[in-house]
Design an enzyme around this catalytic site. Structure first.
Site, PDB file in Angstrom:
ATOM      1  N   ASP A  18     -11.659   2.255   3.195  1.00  0.00           N
ATOM      2  CA  ASP A  18     -11.528   0.764   3.808  1.00  0.00           C
ATOM      3  C   ASP A  18     -13.592  -0.175   2.689  1.00  0.00           C
ATOM      4  O   ASP A  18     -13.889  -0.540   2.917  1.00  0.00           O
ATOM      5  CB  ASP A  18     -11.261   0.128   4.622  1.00  0.00           C
ATOM      6  CG  ASP A  18      -9.459  -0.593   4.568  1.00  0.00           C
ATOM      7  OD1 ASP A  18      -9.737  -0.951   3.194  1.00  0.00           O
ATOM      8  OD2 ASP A  18      -9.421  -0.769   5.512  1.00  0.00           O
ATOM      9  N   GLN A  28      -5.404  -1.699   8.998  1.00  0.00           N
ATOM     10  CA  GLN A  28      -5.139  -3.434   9.013  1.00  0.00           C
ATOM     11  C   GLN A  28      -5.478  -4.436   9.413  1.00  0.00           C
ATOM     12  O   GLN A  28      -4.965  -4.136  10.695  1.00  0.00           O
ATOM     13  CB  GLN A  28      -3.186  -3.077   8.596  1.00  0.00           C
ATOM     14  CG  GLN A  28      -3.232  -4.522   7.788  1.00  0.00           C
ATOM     15  CD  GLN A  28      -3.368  -5.126   6.834  1.00  0.00           C
ATOM     16  OE1 GLN A  28      -3.893  -3.749   5.762  1.00  0.00           O
ATOM     17  NE2 GLN A  28      -4.578  -5.978   5.810  1.00  0.00           N
ATOM     18  N   LYS A  55       1.015  -1.552  -0.108  1.00  0.00           N
ATOM     19  CA  LYS A  55      -0.060   0.081   0.030  1.00  0.00           C
ATOM     20  C   LYS A  55       1.145   0.999  -0.022  1.00  0.00           C
ATOM     21  O   LYS A  55       0.653   1.841  -0.711  1.00  0.00           O
ATOM     22  CB  LYS A  55      -0.661   0.449   1.513  1.00  0.00           C
ATOM     23  CG  LYS A  55      -2.393  -0.931   0.710  1.00  0.00           C
ATOM     24  CD  LYS A  55      -2.918  -1.251   2.335  1.00  0.00           C
ATOM     25  CE  LYS A  55      -3.699  -2.670   2.538  1.00  0.00           C
ATOM     26  NZ  LYS A  55      -4.693  -3.001   3.044  1.00  0.00           N
TER      27      LYS A  55
HETATM   28  N1  GUN Z   1      -7.149  -7.016   5.641  1.00  0.00           N
HETATM   29  C1  GUN Z   1      -7.165  -7.723   4.892  1.00  0.00           C
HETATM   30  N2  GUN Z   1      -7.788  -7.321   3.822  1.00  0.00           N
HETATM   31  C2  GUN Z   1      -8.230  -5.708   4.154  1.00  0.00           C
HETATM   32  C3  GUN Z   1      -8.546  -4.706   3.854  1.00  0.00           C
HETATM   33  O1  GUN Z   1      -9.315  -4.191   2.625  1.00  0.00           O
HETATM   34  N3  GUN Z   1      -8.317  -3.474   4.156  1.00  0.00           N
HETATM   35  C4  GUN Z   1      -7.546  -3.880   5.609  1.00  0.00           C
HETATM   36  N4  GUN Z   1      -8.251  -2.815   6.631  1.00  0.00           N
HETATM   37  N5  GUN Z   1      -7.461  -5.030   6.270  1.00  0.00           N
HETATM   38  C5  GUN Z   1      -7.486  -6.277   6.076  1.00  0.00           C
END
Ligand code: GUN
Length: 282
Positions: free
Chosen positions: A117, A94, A50
């Protein structure tokens, strides 16, 4: 006939390029804060990806790598601080959080305008009524892939395997909004194979290597594999037995190089949306 491989990597590059160009027009760079609690190795890989995406798109990014012992209160204080920052448009915490931390309370604390998200109940509600500000990243990425390959869910039988809040549920909603006839299967579904094999569009988001075998794939079906599993050899793989499914499918996504890169590209798109919102450019 061999299936067409849906190239998520190439499409993600195209999406990010568009985002970069739009971001360059804004008075201020979009800013994303990524919060990682604990030392889950998979989460670390995602967060690094990211950060790289932010660089590619010309975004400002900040990473908060907090120890696993971080308290709920400390995490909520950080979220509150980031909510108040003018230079931060998106906040991503996350998941999964280490045991002892209340995920639901943390997601609720993120301001809905910074919820890139699309996990906040307000944004989930907007998505449910078909008026979303943000796209849930993984299902949104799948919809972009379908669009790119001119696959229209309207009138199609769509089967989603898995009912998570992150993928299964929002995926079902997006396919429904696109006029698909949607069935969601989960661990308590009897005869999942029969339902799966009736699908024109089959999306698997369970996280179980080898789950989708050839008998679950209808001849000519579109097969989307959302999962990111490791097999016994430690190799990244999805839910779908790729080689045998590809013999029957019309279109199929690989793992890696399929849905994964699109999830990340959609996060960049959402961060751009948030930045435009905050700068009165929407
Ligand atoms: N963990 C697995 N996929 C995601 C996601 O799309 N966003 C976040 N914040 N955590 C994750």
């Amino acid at each position: 006939m061999a299936a067409t491989i849906i190239d998520g990597k190439a499409l993600a590059a195209k999406v990010k390029d568009g985002v970069r160009q739009e971001a360059a027009q804004l008075p201020r760079k979009p800013g994303l804060a990524v919060v990682l609690v604990g030392d889950d190795p998979a989460s670390r890989v995602y967060v690094n990806g990211k950060k790289r995406d932010c660089q590619e798109c010309g975004f400002y990014s900040e990473e908060y790598a907090l120890p696993a012992q971080t308290t709920q209160r400390q995490l909520l204080e950080l979220v509150a601080e980031l909510n108040g920052r003018q230079d931060i448009d998106g906040i991503l915490v996350q998941l999964p959080l280490p045991r002892g931390l209340d995920e639901r309370e943390v997601l609720l604390a993120i301001h809905p305008d910074k919820d890139v998200d699309c996990f906040h109940p307000f944004n989930v509600g907007r998505l449910t009524i078909g008026d979303p500000v943000f796209q849930p990243c993984t299902p949104g990425g799948v919809m972009e892939m379908l669009k790119e390959y001119h696959i229209d869910p309207a009138g199609k039988r769509c089967v989603v395997l898995g009912r998570s809040n992150i993928v299964g549920k929002p995926m079902a909603l997006l396919l429904l909004h696109a006029h698909g006839t949607v069935t969601v299967c989960h661990s308590k579904t009897p005869d999942m194979a029969a339902l799966a094999s009736s699908a024109d569009i089959l999306v698997s988001a369970v996280g179980k290597t080898g789950l989708v075998t050839a008998n679950m794939v209808k001849e000519g079906a579109v097969v989307i594999d959302v999962a990111m599993n490791r097999n016994e050899a430690g190799k990244l793989c999805g839910d779908v037995c790729y080689a045998e499914a590809a013999e029957k499918a019309s279109y199929i996504t690989p793992v890696p190089g399929g849905v994964g890169p699109m999830t990340r590209a959609m996060l960049m798109k959402n961060t751009l949306t948030a930045a435009k919102l905050h700068q009165g450019m929407d």
